[in-house]
Structure formats: C-alpha cells, structure tokens
Design an enzyme around this catalytic site. Structure first.
Site, short mmCIF file in Angstrom:
data_model
loop_
_atom_site.label_atom_id
_atom_site.label_comp_id
_atom_site.label_asym_id
_atom_site.label_seq_id
_atom_site.Cartn_x
_atom_site.Cartn_y
_atom_site.Cartn_z
CE1 TYR A 98 0.34 3.75 5.38
CE2 TYR A 98 -0.50 1.63 4.67
CZ TYR A 98 -0.72 2.90 5.15
OH TYR A 98 -2.00 3.33 5.41
CD GLU A 110 -2.51 -1.99 0.73
OE1 GLU A 110 -3.63 -2.43 0.47
OE2 GLU A 110 -1.52 -2.73 0.88
CD GLN A 167 -22.24 7.15 2.47
OE1 GLN A 167 -22.82 6.47 1.65
NE2 GLN A 167 -22.89 8.02 3.21
NE ARG A 183 -2.58 -6.09 2.69
CZ ARG A 183 -3.35 -5.33 3.47
NH1 ARG A 183 -3.21 -5.37 4.80
NH2 ARG A 183 -4.25 -4.54 2.96
CG HIS A 230 -2.89 4.44 1.14
ND1 HIS A 230 -4.08 3.74 1.03
CD2 HIS A 230 -2.30 3.96 2.26
CE1 HIS A 230 -4.19 2.88 2.04
NE2 HIS A 230 -3.12 3.00 2.80
#
Length: 675
Positions: free
Chosen positions: A167, A165, A340, A215, A253
C-alpha cells in the site's frame, strides 16, 4: 494451570496492559460501508466478549484518493466520528479494546484519483497513479494524522498505520515503486522519511496514552523490495518516532506467492519476524496462518514474537480466546484459510463472512436462539450441510438424530482433506466430530435410510449430497477409466499418464493429488519455500529466491480437459484460483479448453476442438479420470414427497451446480435457526 502460558500472558504497553498476547488482525468486512452501526458494533463486541486482547478494524481511508475503492469508509465528518463511537462504546462495554487501521491504498486504490510515490501503474489495478509533488505528500501525511486524531475522538484505543502489503507507505519505501530523486526518494534515508514523519506527527497529535501500531512489511516478495537491513533500520526509527507496537506484514498484494491461503503452511512466515526480535525495544507481532492456540503458543514460546495476530480465525470463532483459556480448544471452530467467504467476498464487493461460521458479520441477522418447543429432528446426510443443520438444531435445544450411509462423518470433506494443500480439512472434520458429541446428537453411521424410517420425527432434513454426473463418453466403461471418487479414496491404481475430464474445482483437486508424491509442501515449510521461490530478505532484497520457484518434479504427466472454451480454472476462487493454476503449471500440467470428448480406448482419449469438431487429437493416457460435474442425490427426498412426508432439502441434494461447503453450511445453519 493454563496450556497456553505465553499466549494468555498479559502484555504491558506502559499506559495500558493487554490481557493476553492475541491481536485480532485487520480484516475488511464491508460492514462499515453498510452504515448499519449496530451491526458493526455487534461484530466487534462479540469478539471482545470472546476475550481477544486487542482488535484492529478493517482499513479506514484517510481521504478519498486513498480509499481502496470509491466510497470506502473513513472518518471524514462529525457524523462519522459519532457512528464509530457506537462501535467503540459497545466494545468497551464488552470489556475489549479496539484500534482503527488507517489504510491509504496509494496505487492500489481502485479509482482514477489514486496517488503514489511515482506514476507507475500496479499490475492489479487499471488506474495509473498520479505522482505526488511536495505539497501532495504533505497533504497525505496531514490527512493520516487527522484520521488518527479523529479515531481517538471516536473512542478508539489506538490506531494501526498500514505500512505494508504494497500500500501507499510501502510504495515509498522500495525502489520497485519509488523512482523519485527528491528528499522522498533515492537513498533509503529519504525513502523511509514518509513512514517516520507519519508516526512522529501522529504521536504528537494523539498523546502518549494511545496505542500506535505500525504495520511493517517484513518480506515484500516483489523484485527490488526491502533488504532486511532496511527493515531493521525502519523498525528502529519507527520505534524512536513513537510507535507502541510493530506488526508484521507479509508480501505485496501483487506478489505471485501465496501468503494466507490454505496451502500455505501454518506459521509459514514467523521466521521472518523472529529475525527482528531483539532489534527493537517495543513489542513485535507476527502473523499469517496462525489458526490454533497450539500453533500460537509454539510461536511465542520459540521467541518468534511478543504477540500473535490472527484475523480470520476470529471470523470462524468469536470465542477463540475464551475457549482456549477454558481448556476447550477442541471446540474452537477452525479457520481453514479457504478464502471463500472472507477475501473472495471482499474482492467481489460482498459482505465478508466465514465458510465454517456463517454468523460471522451477520450476528444481528442470523440469530441462534433457544427453541420454545423441543422437536425431534432427523437429519439424513453427515456432510457439511447435514452437520451444520444438526449442530445448529441441537444448539437450540432440539433432539437430533444424524444418519449417514458412510462409516464416518464429513461427506465430501473426506475427499477434500486428502488433497495436498488442503490438510486443514482434517481439523474441520475433527471439529465437526467433537461438536456432534458435545451437543448430544445421536449419530447413526453405516445405515441406508428409507422413507419409512423417518416417520417418528417432527422434522426431516435431507442432506444426501451429490452423485457424479455421467458425461456419456463412448468407451468410458473401459478398465482405464476411473471416477474421481475411486481416485481420491485410493480404491484403484492410477497410471503415469493421466487425462482428467473436467477442469472445475474437483478436476483441479484431482490433478493436485496426482502430481504430488511423498510429503505435501504444506506440511514441509522448507519444501514449500523452495516450490514457490521464497528466499531470505537478508540475502535478496524483497525475499525472492534468486533461482526462482524450484518445485519437485511431477509424479505423473497430466492433461486437464474441459468442454467450455474458456481458460481452465477461470471459475475457481477469486483470490485463490491463481494459486491453483500456478501450482499446476509449475508441475507441467497441460490444460485444454473447448474440447469435445469423442471416445475413449486403450490408447487414451480422442478429442476434437470447437463446435465444428475439428482437429481430432489423441491424448495418450494410461488412466482417464472422470470429474465431469455432479447431480443432486434426491432419491430419498423424492420418496418422502411421494409418500406425502414434508421434508427440508439442503446442500447438494437441493442444488448440485457449483456446490461448495460454504453454501451447504450456510443453508444448513439458516434452516435449523428457523425450526
């Protein structure tokens, strides 16, 4: 005979056997930062009781500089270890297993002390990172290993080392962010040194009887990302270093491609994980947009993975696995991937929860307990507010009758589910229908209710929703003007050139509806990949298609208008608004803010600009669609109050401004929990 033989099959990891192939993936909920450890423990214990094979916590920082934000939770002290022991003990008492994710944010850390492979600022953070020297790198490795050792001391069954992701670890792996020329940069052998050292030293520190999940980013979706050849090599080296499982990470991201929103097709990236199958000897987990037992079973039976990761589906329903195993999959509250109440909350500094299940992360506060005295409750309005109130009241033991003037339940959800990219709302309405029947709620549809019809009930709940606001534009009564309701219900033809009045959520939905024709990309993976420019990391480093996004031509020419001078779509969801804006831009939708609506005629709509009403402009349009906001439908509530009848008013009937299903369902659930 189970319907899900692969999903519910045990998984042998050597020193431990997991009861099924379901991982509850990591989610940052904000619970650990509350320091209410009973609350944290109950959140995870509820999922353990629900039967999930293994859970992973939200990311815990290995040190201060690696925290996603200042004050991010981690295992820094003996007190931290004792607090986390409260969580792990509760999970084990519930029969579950839990791993702690170690998350070093690197240049994504929202603070001036952030560090990375090179001093290249992230486009999603204002802080440029400090480039680590040799001693600094050694410190980060040592801190991550120490965090794993402390996790074991705190009673965790394992750790997940976050290497995807975008990181910290991911930042060392790719040339996009690693410009070093020492032994930590340059060749891929050097760039993958960091994750290998972390896993190897972690295994040495924690011993063999401890789960280590790594991961791994299978597709970065950024320029100069990893090739799939590099992904395979890293996976093999991570296995040699001592990992128990490899978990799939998808996209950085900062990538401008959606990966977990509702418009992403189900199981959209499992094909990437499948490419790794057979290349390593340890189990491989796939992830992203797997939200039903049927989808998960199909993924496993197709050989795409050994295990599936589902994160937000366990916010929607803690009992996901238990219901699947009991043959009651239709009663699983569905994750609609709306973001949301989960990710939008996370990135706004709020406690995460779930639009469908407001009890998520509030298990110790929002209690649904059996009533001491059964009441007769009438609920008027079968939209999300009324449905949630009726279901919660019935679950508690009340006798509930639910009325609606429409011929079907769902309210405005029935308009949302026709929008391309919102197909998940079909499942939500289906679930509501199932639960209304399952809970024995009396349903009376197609009936207009007057105040006198409700005299026999002990409690009356009014959830009559909203009506469109009248924008008062001269000429709006013309034959070329439609309400969004008429458009989304297919009651009137729409021309080739369309002007949409109002650029809020409904305006964007109507635009999405009108620019598409034929198959929705959300229902066609190949079409969706073409639309967003997703290629194959075996062919292009990072997996971006060389030609870029290739959307289908727009079905209509659309202009989206709003009175506010801010950028249209600015107030859409924090983590999904950019997707809606980008999708419409790819369809050549023109967006204009700060306009005054002067008049409508046969040629289109005449507007001016700014407070001085300057630069009069004709926007030529065959059809003008009104999406100019909503007002509460309080007619029945007002009639009851005039008659002296006490009633509870919820949802859009209470407050129409910025109406969404999240607030409606939360309000309905919380009210019914108190009756």
């Amino acid at each position: 005979m189970t319907h899900y033989p692969n999903l519910l099959a045990p998984l042998d990891l050597g020193h431990v056997t997991l009861p099924n192939r379901v991982l509850m993936g990591s989610m940052h909920t904000g619970l650990e930062e509350t320091k209410d450890w009973n609350r944290v423990a109950e959140f995870y214990a509820a999922r353990a009781r629900g039967g999930v094979g293994l859970m992973v916590t939200g990311g815990m920082a290995p040190n201060r500089e690696g925290g996603v934000f200042p004050g991010a939770a981690g295992l820094f002290t003996a007190e931290d270890i004792a607090n986390h022991r409260v969580v792990t003990d509760r999970v084990h008492e519930a029969g579950g297993r839990i791993a702690m994710q170690i998350l070093h944010a690197g240049r994504y850390a929202y603070g001036p002390e952030c560090v990375s492979a090179s001093g290249i600022k992230s486009p999603i953070s204002p802080f440029p990172p400090k480039e680590l020297d040799e001693a600094g790198i050694e410190k980060q490795i040592a801190d991550i290993v120490t965090s794993a050792s402390r996790a074991r001391e705190a009673g965790y069954d394992g750790v997940e080392i976050m290497g995807s992701e975008g990181y910290f670890i991911n930042q060392f792996l790719v040339r996009h962010t690693n410009k070093r020329e020492d032994r930590w940069g340059g060749s891929y052998e050097n760039r993958m040194r960091l994750p290998i050292e972390i896993v190897r030293r972690t295994r040495e520190a924690v011993g063999e009887d401890f789960i280590i999940i790594y991961r791994l980013s299978m597709i970065d979706l950024v320029p100069d990302g990893s090739t799939f050849e590099e992904v395979i090599l890293l996976a093999q080296e991570i296995e040699k270093a001592g990992a128990s499982i490899i978990n799939t990470g998808i996209g950085w991201h900062e990538a401008r491609i959606p990966t977990i929103a509702t418009s992403v097709p189900r199981a959209a990236f499992t094909w990437v994980t499948k490419k790794l199958m057979g290349e390593v000897g340890i189990p491989v987990i796939t992830s992203n947009r797997i939200n039903t037992p049927e989808v998960a079973e199909d993924v496993l039976s197709s050989g795409a993975a050994d295990m599936v990761s589902m994160a937000r589906p366990f916010l929607a329903d803690a009992d996901f696995v238990a219901k699947a195993a009991a043959g009651k999959a239709e009663t699983i509250a569905p994750c609609i991937a709306c973001n949301q109440a989960c990710l939008d909350h996370t990135f706004s500094g709020k406690i995460s929860t779930c639009l469908v299940n407001p009890r998520a992360c509030f298990e110790t506060e929002l209690m649904i307990t059996p009533t001491e005295r059964q009441k007769s409750i009438g609920v008027v309005g079968a939209g999300p507010a009324g449905l949630s109130a009726a279901m919660t009241a019935a679950e508690r033991g009340h006798k509930v009758t639910l009325f609606d003037r429409a011929e079907e339940i769902g309210g405005q959800l029935n308009m949302a589910r026709v929008i391309p990219g919102k197909e998940e709302f079909h499942g939500l309405v289906d679930w509501f229908r199932t639960m209304v029947a399952d809970l024995g709620i009396t349903l009376e549809l197609g009936r207009e209710i007057a105040a006198g019809d409700l005299d026999a009930f002990d409690e009356v709940i009014i959830a009559t929703g909203v009506v469109p606001r009248d924008p008062g534009i001269p000429g709006q009564d013309g034959p070329n003007v439609l309400s969004y309701i008429d458009v989304l219900r297919g009651k009137a033809p729409v021309g080739d050139r369309v002007a949409i009045i109002g650029a809020g959520g409904i305006g964007f939905d109507v635009a999405e509806y009108l620019v598409h024709e034929g198959d929705s990309p959300t229902e066609d993976l190949d079409l969706w990949r073409e639309e967003w420019g997703i290629g194959d990391p075996s062919e292009t480093p990072g997996g971006l298609a060389p030609a870029g996004p290739q959307p289908e031509p727009p079905a209509r020419r659309i202009t989206l208008l709003q009175r506010k001078s801010e950028a249209p779509g600015k107030r859409l969801g924090k983590t999904t608004g950019w997707i809606h804006r980008a999708a419409l831009r790819m369809k050549d939708v023109k967006m204009m803010g700060g306009v005054n609506y002067e008049r409508i005629d046969a040629e289109g709509i005449h507007v001016s600009h700014g407070e001085a009403r300057e630069n009069p402009t004709l926007i030529e349009a065959d059809t003008i669609v009104l999406c100019a906001g909503q007002l509460s439908d309080r007619s029945l509530a007002d009639a009851l109050e005039t008659a002296g009848v006490n009633c509870h008013v919820i949802g859009g009937a209470d407050v129409a401004a910025e109406l969404d299903a999240k607030r409606a369902i939360n309000q309905g659930t919380r009210l019914a929990a108190t009756l």
